[in-house]
Design a protein around this motif. Structure first.
Motif, PDB file in Angstrom:
ATOM      1  N   ARG A   1      34.104  38.772  41.912  1.00 49.15           N
ATOM      2  CA  ARG A   1      34.490  40.120  41.454  1.00 49.15           C
ATOM      3  C   ARG A   1      35.409  40.785  42.461  1.00 49.15           C
ATOM      4  O   ARG A   1      36.397  41.430  42.106  1.00 49.15           O
ATOM      5  CB  ARG A   1      33.255  40.979  41.196  1.00 49.15           C
ATOM      6  N   ALA A   2      35.107  40.623  43.759  1.00 49.88           N
ATOM      7  CA  ALA A   2      35.951  41.212  44.806  1.00 49.88           C
ATOM      8  C   ALA A   2      37.334  40.570  44.810  1.00 49.88           C
ATOM      9  O   ALA A   2      38.342  41.272  44.987  1.00 49.88           O
ATOM     10  CB  ALA A   2      35.279  41.065  46.171  1.00 49.88           C
ATOM     11  N   VAL A   3      37.411  39.268  44.608  1.00 49.18           N
ATOM     12  CA  VAL A   3      38.709  38.596  44.529  1.00 49.18           C
ATOM     13  C   VAL A   3      39.503  39.157  43.354  1.00 49.18           C
ATOM     14  O   VAL A   3      40.683  39.485  43.489  1.00 49.18           O
ATOM     15  CB  VAL A   3      38.545  37.061  44.398  1.00 49.18           C
ATOM     16  N   ALA A   4      38.847  39.290  42.202  1.00 49.53           N
ATOM     17  CA  ALA A   4      39.534  39.810  41.010  1.00 49.53           C
ATOM     18  C   ALA A   4      40.046  41.223  41.251  1.00 49.53           C
ATOM     19  O   ALA A   4      41.190  41.547  40.913  1.00 49.53           O
ATOM     20  CB  ALA A   4      38.607  39.777  39.799  1.00 49.53           C
ATOM     21  N   GLU A   5      39.219  42.064  41.839  1.00 50.93           N
ATOM     22  CA  GLU A   5      39.610  43.458  42.066  1.00 50.93           C
ATOM     23  C   GLU A   5      40.728  43.574  43.098  1.00 50.93           C
ATOM     24  O   GLU A   5      41.683  44.315  42.899  1.00 50.93           O
ATOM     25  CB  GLU A   5      38.399  44.264  42.516  1.00 50.93           C
ATOM     26  N   ARG A   6      40.621  42.834  44.189  1.00 50.97           N
ATOM     27  CA  ARG A   6      41.570  42.988  45.288  1.00 50.97           C
ATOM     28  C   ARG A   6      42.871  42.201  45.110  1.00 50.97           C
ATOM     29  O   ARG A   6      43.932  42.667  45.518  1.00 50.97           O
ATOM     30  CB  ARG A   6      40.901  42.571  46.596  1.00 50.97           C
ATOM     31  N   PHE A   7      42.795  41.023  44.492  1.00 48.73           N
ATOM     32  CA  PHE A   7      43.963  40.142  44.457  1.00 48.73           C
ATOM     33  C   PHE A   7      44.482  39.822  43.062  1.00 48.73           C
ATOM     34  O   PHE A   7      45.530  39.192  42.931  1.00 48.73           O
ATOM     35  CB  PHE A   7      43.652  38.821  45.181  1.00 48.73           C
ATOM     36  N   GLU A   8      43.743  40.228  42.019  1.00 48.37           N
ATOM     37  CA  GLU A   8      44.155  39.888  40.661  1.00 48.37           C
ATOM     38  C   GLU A   8      44.253  41.105  39.747  1.00 48.37           C
ATOM     39  O   GLU A   8      44.226  40.963  38.532  1.00 48.37           O
ATOM     40  CB  GLU A   8      43.184  38.868  40.048  1.00 48.37           C
ATOM     41  N   ALA A   9      44.367  42.269  40.328  1.00 48.50           N
ATOM     42  CA  ALA A   9      44.485  43.518  39.567  1.00 48.50           C
ATOM     43  C   ALA A   9      43.384  43.645  38.518  1.00 48.50           C
ATOM     44  O   ALA A   9      43.615  44.133  37.408  1.00 48.50           O
ATOM     45  CB  ALA A   9      45.866  43.626  38.923  1.00 48.50           C
ATOM     46  N   GLY A  10      42.180  43.197  38.868  1.00 51.84           N
ATOM     47  CA  GLY A  10      41.035  43.337  37.972  1.00 51.84           C
ATOM     48  C   GLY A  10      40.982  42.334  36.832  1.00 51.84           C
ATOM     49  O   GLY A  10      40.109  42.426  35.979  1.00 51.84           O
ATOM     50  N   GLU A  11      41.874  41.353  36.809  1.00 51.45           N
ATOM     51  CA  GLU A  11      41.907  40.351  35.739  1.00 51.45           C
ATOM     52  C   GLU A  11      41.478  38.994  36.301  1.00 51.45           C
ATOM     53  O   GLU A  11      42.315  38.235  36.807  1.00 51.45           O
ATOM     54  CB  GLU A  11      43.308  40.238  35.153  1.00 51.45           C
ATOM     55  N   PRO A  12      40.187  38.657  36.222  1.00 51.65           N
ATOM     56  CA  PRO A  12      39.714  37.393  36.787  1.00 51.65           C
ATOM     57  C   PRO A  12      40.484  36.196  36.244  1.00 51.65           C
ATOM     58  O   PRO A  12      40.606  36.006  35.041  1.00 51.65           O
ATOM     59  CB  PRO A  12      38.252  37.331  36.360  1.00 51.65           C
ATOM     60  N   GLY A  13      41.023  35.421  37.160  1.00 46.73           N
ATOM     61  CA  GLY A  13      41.760  34.218  36.794  1.00 46.73           C
ATOM     62  C   GLY A  13      43.244  34.409  36.627  1.00 46.73           C
ATOM     63  O   GLY A  13      43.973  33.447  36.398  1.00 46.73           O
ATOM     64  N   ALA A  14      43.723  35.624  36.771  1.00 44.08           N
ATOM     65  CA  ALA A  14      45.158  35.876  36.597  1.00 44.08           C
ATOM     66  C   ALA A  14      45.988  35.120  37.633  1.00 44.08           C
ATOM     67  O   ALA A  14      47.066  34.621  37.317  1.00 44.08           O
ATOM     68  CB  ALA A  14      45.455  37.377  36.678  1.00 44.08           C
ATOM     69  N   ARG A  15      45.487  35.018  38.858  1.00 40.78           N
ATOM     70  CA  ARG A  15      46.227  34.325  39.919  1.00 40.78           C
ATOM     71  C   ARG A  15      45.501  33.096  40.447  1.00 40.78           C
ATOM     72  O   ARG A  15      46.127  32.196  40.987  1.00 40.78           O
ATOM     73  CB  ARG A  15      46.470  35.287  41.088  1.00 40.78           C
ATOM     74  N   PHE A  16      44.196  33.083  40.326  1.00 41.75           N
ATOM     75  CA  PHE A  16      43.375  32.004  40.872  1.00 41.75           C
ATOM     76  C   PHE A  16      42.451  31.439  39.783  1.00 41.75           C
ATOM     77  O   PHE A  16      41.218  31.532  39.881  1.00 41.75           O
ATOM     78  CB  PHE A  16      42.554  32.509  42.067  1.00 41.75           C
ATOM     79  N   PRO A  17      43.040  30.858  38.741  1.00 40.45           N
ATOM     80  CA  PRO A  17      42.238  30.444  37.586  1.00 40.45           C
ATOM     81  C   PRO A  17      41.204  29.361  37.883  1.00 40.45           C
ATOM     82  O   PRO A  17      40.109  29.385  37.303  1.00 40.45           O
ATOM     83  CB  PRO A  17      43.271  29.956  36.575  1.00 40.45           C
TER      84      PRO A  17
END
Length: 115
Positions: free
Chosen positions: A30-46
């Protein structure tokens, strides 16, 4: 219940990490999604974000993708600096431990097993 990720070559364990509870791993993602993916899980690190944390595996092909994603994530989180409070049960930086597992799996062409 604890989440253990490991790489086995037959009966021999090559690498493993106890990530703590499933809730701990969920909080990390969740922290990765919020900090690095603009709240979209998997947008950058699928590969990291979209895999179920239930029993299963990251295949050798996915481990190569995972290693690249974790390297990029480590660079953005600050190389050598822990990302927030996220460590494995031994107190090691979680991104670093996941990178070690992905590299061991990639190097030996073996999957990372979720246990």
């Amino acid at each position: 219940m604890s989440l253990y990720l490991c790489v086995f070559d037959g009966p021999r364990e090559l690498a493993g990490a106890d990530l703590g509870s499933y809730a701990d791993f969920g909080a990390f993602r969740r922290a990765v999604a919020e900090r690095f993916e603009a709240g979209e899980p998997g947008a950058r690190f699928p590969t990291l974000m979209r895999h179920s944390d239930c029993e299963g595996e990251w295949t050798p092909a996915e481990c190569a993708l995972l290693a690249a994603e974790l390297a990029a994530l480590a660079g953005e989180a600050g190389a050598g600096a822990p990302f927030g409070p996220f460590t494995d049960v031994d107190g090691e930086d979680l991104i670093g431990r996941l990178r070690e597992l992905a590299e061991a799996a990639r190097r030996h062409d073996l999957p990372i097993l979720f246990q």
